[in-house]
Design a protein around this motif. Structure first.
Motif: not given
Length: 292
Positions: A21-24, A52-56, A70-74
């Motif tokens: 779920g986090a990856g999707i 999610i943060t670790r992956s980004l 990364r910041d925009a995605a979060l």
């Protein structure tokens, strides 16, 4: 149930914030989508945010994304413990535990909550029939399987699975979303346990487990043999550890229930390891140790 076709999906929901779920959710947020992730409680929500943060952060470290990206995605991801926050979503992907009853309960809830009758309700299941989940709703024509692979931010493939009720417009919308919006490749599968990839992969993994169980070869030698002898990027037991041995067992049981073929029968060693909590990477130990 019918509605106006969705030509461009911009609001996505993900139910479940575990590894898949986090990856999707990350994939959707990086594609510029307004993404809502629902988890059961505050602890699970914190864990999802950390995943999610670790992956980004890894993507930035490897040069696959910039710090600004990364910041925009979060910033596009909202985490919630309230399923009602899925009400305005145009597409919702269910990614909870691989249990048919739990998944059906999620779909029944989404059916009551998601307002747009044209919204697509998708499942990331590896093995549960899409038809069973669609029948938990009053809009089975809008239910489809979108099976991402782990790790979702890296793997380029999505299996699209239609049930006997899935409508042509739902299929078109889902495939357009996966290819044009997320930039992934699609293969289609009939609604059979395991779909295309796991129906081929799981017997291979189970065969490797039986080989280790019999003492024919060690886990290390089995994996090294397939990596160096067949040019596989990862050996079968290491791959089973990555997938999660509980997930491998669940898929094997679903395949065996559907087809009753011995090659899908779970070896006793796999069952004992799951009972012992030796689930692979996520538990720190499976066929190989992962501490640290």
């Amino acid at each position: 149930m019918t509605g106006t076709p969705i030509s461009s999906i911009s609001r996505v929901g993900v139910v479940g914030g575990g590894r898949m779920g986090a990856g999707i959710a990350e994939v959707c947020a990086r594609a510029g989508l307004d993404t809502v992730v629902r988890e059961a409680d505050a602890t699970a929500l914190r864990a999802a945010r950390e995943r999610i943060t670790r992956s980004l952060d890894r993507a930035v470290g490897r040069g696959k994304a910039t710090a600004d990206e990364r910041d925009a995605a979060l910033a596009r991801i909202v985490l919630t413990a309230d399923l009602d926050d899925m009400a305005d979503r145009q597409l919702v992907v269910e990614a909870v535990v691989e249990d048919a009853g739990v998944k059906a309960e999620v779909f029944a809830g989404l059916d009551k909550i998601v307002e747009d009758p044209a919204a697509v309700l998708a499942t990331n299941t590896s093995s549960v029939p899409v038809m069973r989940l669609g029948m938990a709703t009053t809009r089975a024509d809008r239910v489809i399987g979108l099976h991402f692979f782990n790790p979702a931010p890296v793997m380029p493939l999505v299996e699209v699975v239609t049930s006997l009720h899935t409508g042509a417009e739902t299929l078109r919308t889902a495939e357009e979303f996966v290819t044009a919006t997320l930039g992934r490749r699609v293969i289609r599968s009939q609604d059979r346990a395991g779909f295309v990839v796991n129906a081929l992969l799981v017997p291979y993994l189970l065969s490797a487990i039986r080989m280790a169980e019999s003492g024919f070869a060690t886990a290390c030698d089995i994996d090294t043999g397939m990596e160096l002898g067949c040019a596989h990027p990862m050996g079968p037991l290491a791959l089973a550890d990555l997938i999660g041995l509980d997930t491998v067992l669940a898929i094997a049981e679903s395949l065996y229930e559907e087809f009753r073929e011995p090659l899908y029968a779970a070896p006793p060693l796999l069952r004992r390891m799951v009972e012992a909590g030796l689930l692979g990477r996520k538990a720190g130990r499976g066929f190989h140790p992962y501490q640290g």
